[in-house]
Motif scaffolding. Structure first.
Motif, PDB file in Angstrom:
ATOM      1  N   ILE A 192      -8.470   9.540 -12.874  1.00 44.76           N
ATOM      2  CA  ILE A 192      -7.344   9.002 -13.917  1.00 44.76           C
ATOM      3  C   ILE A 192      -6.931   7.667 -13.231  1.00 44.76           C
ATOM      4  O   ILE A 192      -6.636   6.904 -14.011  1.00 44.76           O
ATOM      5  N   PHE A 193      -7.012   7.647 -12.190  1.00 48.85           N
ATOM      6  CA  PHE A 193      -6.608   6.325 -11.169  1.00 48.85           C
ATOM      7  C   PHE A 193      -7.281   5.196 -11.741  1.00 48.85           C
ATOM      8  O   PHE A 193      -6.945   4.201 -11.838  1.00 48.85           O
ATOM      9  N   ARG A 241       4.478   4.061 -11.082  1.00 42.09           N
ATOM     10  CA  ARG A 241       5.246   5.191 -10.708  1.00 42.09           C
ATOM     11  C   ARG A 241       4.436   6.436 -11.042  1.00 42.09           C
ATOM     12  O   ARG A 241       3.754   6.597 -12.060  1.00 42.09           O
ATOM     13  N   ASP A 242       4.768   7.526 -10.295  1.00 41.68           N
ATOM     14  CA  ASP A 242       4.135   8.752 -10.541  1.00 41.68           C
ATOM     15  C   ASP A 242       4.565   9.365 -11.801  1.00 41.68           C
ATOM     16  O   ASP A 242       5.987   9.545 -11.996  1.00 41.68           O
ATOM     17  N   VAL A 243       3.826  10.047 -12.545  1.00 39.04           N
ATOM     18  CA  VAL A 243       4.272  10.424 -13.959  1.00 39.04           C
ATOM     19  C   VAL A 243       5.019  11.811 -13.867  1.00 39.04           C
ATOM     20  O   VAL A 243       5.795  11.976 -14.634  1.00 39.04           O
ATOM     21  N   ASN A 244       4.909  12.482 -12.666  1.00 37.95           N
ATOM     22  CA  ASN A 244       5.868  13.632 -12.125  1.00 37.95           C
ATOM     23  C   ASN A 244       6.446  13.481 -11.145  1.00 37.95           C
ATOM     24  O   ASN A 244       6.300  14.251 -10.138  1.00 37.95           O
ATOM     25  N   LEU A 271       2.926   5.935  -6.263  1.00 36.49           N
ATOM     26  CA  LEU A 271       1.790   5.991  -5.778  1.00 36.49           C
ATOM     27  C   LEU A 271       1.093   4.485  -5.630  1.00 36.49           C
ATOM     28  O   LEU A 271       0.963   3.575  -6.526  1.00 36.49           O
ATOM     29  N   ASN A 296      -1.981  13.247   0.804  1.00 37.62           N
ATOM     30  CA  ASN A 296      -2.766  14.619   0.596  1.00 37.62           C
ATOM     31  C   ASN A 296      -4.143  14.406   0.868  1.00 37.62           C
ATOM     32  O   ASN A 296      -4.530  13.642  -0.227  1.00 37.62           O
ATOM     33  N   GLY A 300      -2.788  19.885  -0.903  1.00 39.87           N
ATOM     34  CA  GLY A 300      -2.371  19.442  -2.255  1.00 39.87           C
ATOM     35  C   GLY A 300      -2.938  18.126  -2.993  1.00 39.87           C
ATOM     36  O   GLY A 300      -2.384  17.775  -3.737  1.00 39.87           O
ATOM     37  N   GLN A 301      -3.999  17.736  -2.653  1.00 38.81           N
ATOM     38  CA  GLN A 301      -4.459  16.805  -3.152  1.00 38.81           C
ATOM     39  C   GLN A 301      -5.126  17.165  -4.541  1.00 38.81           C
ATOM     40  O   GLN A 301      -5.909  18.061  -4.634  1.00 38.81           O
ATOM     41  N   SER A 302      -4.869  16.327  -5.606  1.00 35.87           N
ATOM     42  CA  SER A 302      -5.059  16.827  -6.951  1.00 35.87           C
ATOM     43  C   SER A 302      -6.084  15.713  -7.733  1.00 35.87           C
ATOM     44  O   SER A 302      -6.843  16.012  -8.653  1.00 35.87           O
ATOM     45  N   VAL A 303      -5.828  14.477  -7.215  1.00 36.37           N
ATOM     46  CA  VAL A 303      -6.605  13.434  -7.908  1.00 36.37           C
ATOM     47  C   VAL A 303      -7.506  12.651  -6.538  1.00 36.37           C
ATOM     48  O   VAL A 303      -6.716  12.248  -5.573  1.00 36.37           O
ATOM     49  N   HIS A 332      -4.641   7.857  -2.369  1.00 37.95           N
ATOM     50  CA  HIS A 332      -3.484   7.439  -2.970  1.00 37.95           C
ATOM     51  C   HIS A 332      -2.525   7.692  -1.828  1.00 37.95           C
ATOM     52  O   HIS A 332      -2.320   8.752  -1.231  1.00 37.95           O
ATOM     53  N   HIS A 347       1.600   8.532  -1.368  1.00 40.25           N
ATOM     54  CA  HIS A 347       2.713   8.646  -2.291  1.00 40.25           C
ATOM     55  C   HIS A 347       3.937   7.745  -1.479  1.00 40.25           C
ATOM     56  O   HIS A 347       4.195   7.816  -0.236  1.00 40.25           O
TER      57      HIS A 347
END
Ligand code: 5GP
Length: 115
Positions: A7-8, A31-34, A42, A88, A94-97, A101, A103
């Motif tokens: 997505i990035f 900006r982080d979406v959440n 990010l 992460n 906790g890395q999801s993407v 990146h 934070h």
């Protein structure tokens, strides 16, 4: 779309929108979406690498650049001298993407340990 696209990558190529706060030839910040704090940005390298532990000596320049820019962006976005940087690395951390990146979190106090 290459195997390591995420997505990035799509945000970098402007295929999907993001609230971009900084860009140069090496990195993009948005900006982080959440958001997990009043300020949550990010910063990503334009050249995709999945995670920090995949980085090689050739990434030294972009990694140093991103750290310096993270501090600049934190200041510019109003974090003052109090902000937290998080990377992460790996799913269990906790890395999801899987496009490296940093934070940038600010605008509230942070506890330790991070959990
Ligand atoms: P990670 O969990 O990999 O360390 O962080 C990924 C971050 O990307 C999460 O904080 C999540 O909210 C953010 N994120 C995921 N998808 C999008 C998106 O499409 N746009 C933006 N701006 N942030 C995203």
């Amino acid at each position: 779309m290459s195997d390591n696209d995420t997505i990035f990558g799509r945000i970098i190529r402007r295929e999907i929108p993001a609230d971009i706060v900084y860009e140069d030839e090496l990195c993009l910040a948005f900006r982080d979406v959440n958001p997990q704090a009043p300020i949550h940005i990010l910063i990503v390298p334009k050249q995709p690498v999945a995670k920090l532990s995949d980085c090689l000596p050739e990434h030294r320049g972009v990694l140093g650049h991103m750290l310096l820019k993270a501090a600049e962006i934190a200041r510019q976005e109003g974090c003052g001298e109090a902000f937290r940087l998080v990377i992460n690395n790996g799913e269990e951390a906790g890395q999801s993407v899987f496009h490296l990146h940093i934070h940038i979190l600010g605008g509230r106090p942070f506890g330790w340990p991070p959990g």
